[in-house]
Every structure is written in C-alpha cells, then in structure tokens.
Scaffold this motif. Structure first.
Motif, PDB file in Angstrom:
ATOM      1  N   LYS A 248       0.835  -1.208   0.000  1.00 22.45           N
ATOM      2  CA  LYS A 248       0.000   0.000   0.000  1.00 22.45           C
ATOM      3  C   LYS A 248       0.869   1.257   0.000  1.00 22.45           C
ATOM      4  CE  LYS A 248      -3.732   2.109   2.782  1.00 22.45           C
ATOM      5  NZ  LYS A 248      -3.101   3.182   3.529  1.00 22.45           N
ATOM      6  N   GLU A 252       0.987   3.766  -3.372  1.00 22.92           N
ATOM      7  CA  GLU A 252       0.075   4.899  -3.164  1.00 22.92           C
ATOM      8  C   GLU A 252       0.242   6.015  -4.191  1.00 22.92           C
ATOM      9  OE1 GLU A 252      -1.614   7.626   0.506  1.00 22.92           O
ATOM     10  OE2 GLU A 252       0.181   6.394   0.786  1.00 22.92           O
ATOM     11  N   ASP A 253       1.468   6.392  -4.514  1.00 23.73           N
ATOM     12  CA  ASP A 253       1.702   7.538  -5.396  1.00 23.73           C
ATOM     13  C   ASP A 253       2.029   7.159  -6.839  1.00 23.73           C
ATOM     14  OD1 ASP A 253       1.314   9.364  -3.301  1.00 23.73           O
ATOM     15  OD2 ASP A 253       3.383   9.069  -2.619  1.00 23.73           O
ATOM     16  N   ASP A 255       1.045   3.754  -8.394  1.00 26.17           N
ATOM     17  CA  ASP A 255       0.248   2.690  -9.009  1.00 26.17           C
ATOM     18  C   ASP A 255      -1.128   2.650  -8.352  1.00 26.17           C
ATOM     19  OD1 ASP A 255      -0.816   0.434 -10.153  1.00 26.17           O
ATOM     20  OD2 ASP A 255       0.893  -0.875  -9.734  1.00 26.17           O
ATOM     21  N   PRO A 256      -2.047   3.517  -8.780  1.00 28.48           N
ATOM     22  CA  PRO A 256      -3.358   3.598  -8.124  1.00 28.48           C
ATOM     23  C   PRO A 256      -4.177   2.314  -8.214  1.00 28.48           C
ATOM     24  CG  PRO A 256      -3.325   4.868 -10.167  1.00 28.48           C
ATOM     25  CD  PRO A 256      -1.911   4.491  -9.878  1.00 28.48           C
ATOM     26  N   TYR A 259      -2.828   0.011  -5.651  1.00 30.42           N
ATOM     27  CA  TYR A 259      -3.259   0.572  -4.365  1.00 30.42           C
ATOM     28  C   TYR A 259      -4.701   0.156  -4.076  1.00 30.42           C
ATOM     29  CZ  TYR A 259      -4.230   4.128  -0.800  1.00 30.42           C
ATOM     30  OH  TYR A 259      -4.583   4.778   0.357  1.00 30.42           O
ATOM     31  N   ALA A 260      -5.555   0.209  -5.109  1.00 25.54           N
ATOM     32  CA  ALA A 260      -6.948  -0.194  -4.944  1.00 25.54           C
ATOM     33  C   ALA A 260      -7.053  -1.679  -4.599  1.00 25.54           C
ATOM     34  CB  ALA A 260      -7.725   0.103  -6.225  1.00 25.54           C
ATOM     35  N   LEU A 289     -11.602   3.914  -7.086  1.00 25.94           N
ATOM     36  CA  LEU A 289     -10.321   4.016  -7.794  1.00 25.94           C
ATOM     37  C   LEU A 289     -10.311   3.115  -9.034  1.00 25.94           C
ATOM     38  CD1 LEU A 289      -7.842   4.022  -4.766  1.00 25.94           C
ATOM     39  CD2 LEU A 289      -8.318   5.925  -6.318  1.00 25.94           C
ATOM     40  N   HIS A 293      -9.858   4.557 -12.876  1.00 23.36           N
ATOM     41  CA  HIS A 293      -8.704   4.198 -13.707  1.00 23.36           C
ATOM     42  C   HIS A 293      -9.035   3.060 -14.670  1.00 23.36           C
ATOM     43  CE1 HIS A 293      -5.904   6.829 -11.562  1.00 23.36           C
ATOM     44  NE2 HIS A 293      -6.537   6.478 -10.450  1.00 23.36           N
TER      45      HIS A 293
END
Length: 601
Positions: A248, A252-253, A255-256, A259-260, A289, A293
């Motif tokens: 996570k 976070e910054d 690979d969204p 992260y989801a 998210l 995306h």
C-alpha cells in the motif's frame, strides 16, 4: 547433471544435457551409438553405457557449455525496457535460433493479449516455439519459454494445461543459478502465481521472495501484494497484513490500481475481524479508484467482495445493485467463469432471502451450467487434480534427485580410483539396480496412496452431491467397504516386513484406513437420513429396545440395511468378533424383542 535420464532418455542423451561442451556433443553422440551397439553383444547395454559415461567424463571434465552471458544480458535489458528483441544482433547460428524462439513467443503473446478463451492457432504457435526451444539445449531459454506458455494457459484459467509447462520450468530453475536466467524476476513471479493458485503456497512464497530480490523497484508493490495473498491463504494473517501495508505504501503515489487492490485485501482482513464498517469503507474506495482508472477486472472483484459483505450483513438491495454490474462483466468471459459462478451464488442467496422464487428458478440452471464448465478448467476438481499431480511429481523428482546425487558421488570415486575400474563399475551397477528397485517400489506406493486418497475424495464428493437417500448411502458404504478391504490387504502385506520403510508406509496406510471409517459426522448424517426414510422402524426400535447406546444403535440400523458382520466391522473399525458379541449382549438384554424388531408385519 540434470535428471532427464529418468524420464526415458538414454545415457548419451543425458550426457548431451549435462556439463559437456557444445563442441563435443555431435562427436559424443556418434561414439556413444557405436559403443552402444557393441555393448549389446559383449558387456551388456547398462554396463557399457555407464563405462562410456565415466570415460567421457574424464575426457571432458575441464570443458564447459557455450557462454550466452552477453546475449542474455542484452535480452534482459531489452525486456526490462519493453524494447524489441529484433534489435539484438546474433553472433552465431545458435544465438539466432534462441532469438527466433523468443520472438515467436513474444509475437504469439501479443496476438493473444486480448483473448478470453484459448485459441487453437495460439496453442499451435506456442507448441512450435516449445519444440524449437527443446532442441537447442539451452536451459535458460527452456525455462523462459515454458513459463510464458504456462502463464498463457493460467491466464485463461486452464490450470491442467498450464501445469506441465510450469512443472518443467520450476524443476529446471531448481538447478539453474538465477543470474543465468532470461527475465529471472518475471519467471519467478509467474511460477509463484501459478503454484499459489493450485494451493502450493509455500512454494509460491519462495518464488515470489526470489523475484523480490531480482526485481526492479517498480515491481516491489506487486510482489509484496502477491506474497501477502499467499500468507493470507495460509491463514497467517499478521504476515499477510504486513506485506499488504508495505504494498500500500509503495503503490500509493505510483500505481493507483495496485493501491486499490491492496485496499480490497485489507478489507478482507477487516471482514474476518467482523469490522464491517472499515471493510465497507475500504471496498468503496477500491471500487471508486478502479472505476476511475478503468480497471474493470479489479472493479468486478471489489464489487463481488462488497456484495459478500452486504449479504453477510443482510443488506439485500445494496448487494443486488453491485451484483448486476458484476454479472454483466463476467457473463460472457470464459476465463472469468469462476467469478461468474460466485456472482450467481450470491444472487441466489439474495433471491432466497427475498423469497423471490422466479429469480431462484432462473438462476439455478445458469449456476449448474457454469459449475459443470468449471470442472474441466479452474474449478475445485481441476485444482485438486493438478495439486495431486504436483505432489506425485515432487515424490518422483525427490527420488530421482537422490539417485542422481548418489551416481555423481560414485563417479567421482571411480575417476580417482581408475585402477579399480572394472570392480567399481560392477559395484555401481549392483547398487543402481537395488536403488532403482527401491525407487520404483516407493513411487508405486506413493501412486497407490494417491489413488486411495483420490478415490476417497471422489466417493465423498459423489455422495455429497447426490440426493441424500438411504440408497445413496448404501452405495457410499459399499465403496467404503471395498476401499477398506483393499487397504487392509496392503497393510497385511506390509506387516510381514520389519524394515523402517515398511513400518512408515504401514502407519500412513493405517491413518488413511482410519479416515475411511464411519466418522461422527457421517453417522449423524446417516442417522438423520435413516429416520427420514424409516421413521416407523426407528419408532419401533425406541419402543421395543429402550435405552440403546449410540454404538448399539449403529449396529441395529446397519443390520436393518442388510450389512453383515464383516461389513459392519470394516465401517466401525472393530473386529467381527466384537460385532458378534455386541449382538449377543443385545439378545441377552432384550430377549426375543431384539429379533422381532426386524420382523416386518
């Protein structure tokens, strides 16, 4: 040396796949053929092959295989930067052949990129590439090729088709240094995914940790996420959470979507702890998210998981809304049949809760159709078959590796004591013959054990899926009795030997024998079914034979179904004399009432 000889290769073929130089391989093959024919007439096939192996070992021990380090460095650089392999210039015909195989695999992967079902043309192209790779005798190429082909079938949810390729790649990787592989991180990662999917989670964790050591930092989040999933499957939730939180933070910054996905898995851990508000919040963010995306597959997965939460908390309308979208996404994608079945099961649960009979009648045949299709792809049966094949392969490979190590040790001694050549060759032949017999005996035993276990699972599964009737249970008991009788016969044979192997095998079979006996769960299920179908007889028993113990009741009910003393003894795990004495005590206690209870009026 590789262990290929045990899979049907001759000693000359083993030598060609071992540590001998490329420049001598054709010469070796010619010489081996000549000596092979002569040996049939004079010394005997096996003796001459071993002698030839030793002589060639002494001649060529200082030579090595061709060095592809420069080529592999260039290939890995291109793959890491997503460049084109066609830009690499080959230095010789072998390198041209290696690049040709890789280009064919990459082009075939590109053609199959958006497929959701297995395409025969793609399959044929992969088979051609595999055949080309196998003729080149370059282990790193074979590992990479098998991994890519296996992953294609895995991504299509064809686990049984993927298994042989991953088995070959994993076995070869165990004897190949990671630094000499083509795309080593990718190979370890994909093997980890596959073995985790079929339930070999420890194996998967080993591969994924190895990939973590070799990967670029951009892949760290993906790998920590995957390792967390394997620990979760092992129910080591603290370790799983540790890796999820690391993934996570890393994703976070940058690979969204990853992260989801992590949020979805953390939600699963929260659901386990009954922290439903936190789980719901995490899944809603996951869905947001994924939708933002355009990660449609992850969106579907998050919707299904949140629907599970809503079903568990009886929020039926909320569950319905999520499942409608998930069903639309999975319905016509063959590689998502497992998820489609899960959606249908959840919709059935909602329909049942809402007393929607029309929806239930519509959903049942759809679910049955999907489940039948899954039996041959990625369903429970397919996973079980692949896992059993894996365990059998491991047992065979362990025996082969052990035999190979012993051979190497004997060969080294043979080289150092050349003056005792003939005597040592004879000793090795006798030793190999004994080891081969023991190995075959071990493999035969393991296969028999697997068969007994598989027959037991099939019998239980067939009974569970059949209509719960006494007739179905009688069939189940008959199959159990047959299996128990066969197991007892094998145990009796092993009892005649006092060797450590025989004792260990006997204990394993006795454990399996105990598992075939009537368990408390089976007894309660049988008792319930009996009362349902023979209610009047059961009432008659309680009236005429009051205060029966549970063990006595079992004998009475089994006797009513026509089982003899032998059959009862097998199922209950006692001797026939114990059954006879139990019946005698019943007659002594109840007199004529005992026999009359079986008389039909």
């Amino acid at each position: 040396m590789q262990v290929g000889y045990a899979f049907g290769m001759t000693w000359p073929q083993v030598m060609l796949n071992a540590s001998f130089p490329f420049c001598f391989q054709r010469f070796f093959q010619k010489v081996s053929d000549i000596f092979y024919l002569a040996g049939i007439i004079t010394f005997g096939m096996q003796r001459l092959r071993l002698t030839l192996l030793v002589l060639l070992t002494m001649v060529f021990t200082t030579c090595g295989q061709p060095n592809h380090e420069t080529l592999f460095t260039e290939i890995n650089s291109v793959l890491n930067t997503h460049g084109s392999l066609s830009a690499i210039i080959a230095r010789n015909t072998l390198e041209e052949a290696i690049l040709a195989v890789m280009l064919k695999v990459e082009e075939t992967k590109q053609r199959a990129k958006d497929h959701t079902i297995v395409d025969p043309k793609i399959t044929l192209a992969f088979e051609e590439a595999d055949s080309m790779a196998s003729t080149l005798n370059v282990p790193a190429l074979s590992i990479w090729t098998n991994t890519q082909i296996g992953f294609y079938y895995y991504s299509m949810s064809y686990l049984q088709e993927a298994f042989p390729y991953f088995l070959k790649s994993s076995q070869a990787m165990s004897s190949t240094a990671p630094a000499t592989l083509i795309a080593p991180s990718d190979c370890y990662t994909k093997n980890g995914y596959f073995f985790g999917n079929i339930g070999d989670h420890l194996h998967a964790i080993t591969y994924l940790n190895q990939a973590l050591l070799l990967a670029d930092s951009s892949a760290f989040a993906q790998l920590h996420f995957a390792i967390g999933g394997e620990y979760s499957a092992l129910e080591e939730y603290d370790k799983a959470e540790e890796h999820y939180l690391t993934a996570k933070e890393l994703a976070e910054d940058i690979d969204p979507v990853r992260y989801a996905k992590v949020l979805g898995e953390l939600a699963f851990l929260a659901m386990r702890s009954a922290d439903f508000p936190s789980a719901e919040a995490l899944l809603l963010e996951d869905i947001h998210l994924s939708r933002l995306h355009h990660a449609d597959r992850n969106l579907m997965f998050a919707q299904i998981r949140l629907a599970h939460l809503y079903v568990d908390t009886q929020q039926w309308e909320a569950a319905q809304a999520l499942l409608g979208e998930a069903e639309a996404y999975t319905r016509n994608k063959a590689n998502l049949s497992g998820f489609y079945a899960e959606v249908l099961q959840l919709k059935l649960a909602v329909a049942h809760a809402l007393h929607d009979t029309v929806a239930q009648l519509e959903l049942y045949p759809k679910l049955q159709e999907v489940q039948n299709r899954l039996k041959n792809t990625d369903g429970e049966n397919a996973v079980m078959k692949v896992n059993l094949a894996l365990q059998r392969s491991k047992a065979e490979r362990d025996a082969l590796v052990h035999a190979t190590k012993l051979q190497r040790s004997k060969m080294n001694v043979f080289v150092l004591t050349g003056t005792c050549l003939l005597l040592l060759v004879m000793a090795i032949l006798l030793f190999r013959s004994k080891k081969q017999a023991l190995k075959l005996q071990h493999v035969k035993f393991e296969r028999s054990l697997f068969r007994f276990q598989l027959d037991k699972m099939k019998s239980e599964k067939k009974y569970e899926s059949a209509q719960q009737t006494i007739q179905a249970y009688l069939t189940f008991l008959k199959e159990r009795n047959t299996a128990i009788a066969e197991l007892k016969g094998v145990v009796a044979d092993l009892s005649r030997s006092n060797s450590a192997d025989a004792v260990e095998r006997k204990e394993r079979l006795e454990q399996l024998l105990d598992e075939h006996l009537m368990t408390e769960e089976n007894w309660q299920r049988f008792k319930t079914t009996f009362i349902k179908e023979y209610g009047s007889f059961y009432a008659k028993i309680t009236a005429m034979l009051p205060h029966l113990t549970e063990s006595q009741l079992r004998i009475v009910l089994l006797q009513k179904l026509g089982l003899n003393n032998h059959g009862m003894a097998n199922l209950l795990g006692v001797g026939q004399e114990s059954i006879k004495k139990a019946k005698q005590r019943l007659r002594k206690r109840y007199g004529d009432q005992y026999d009359q209870v079986f008389v039909e009026v």
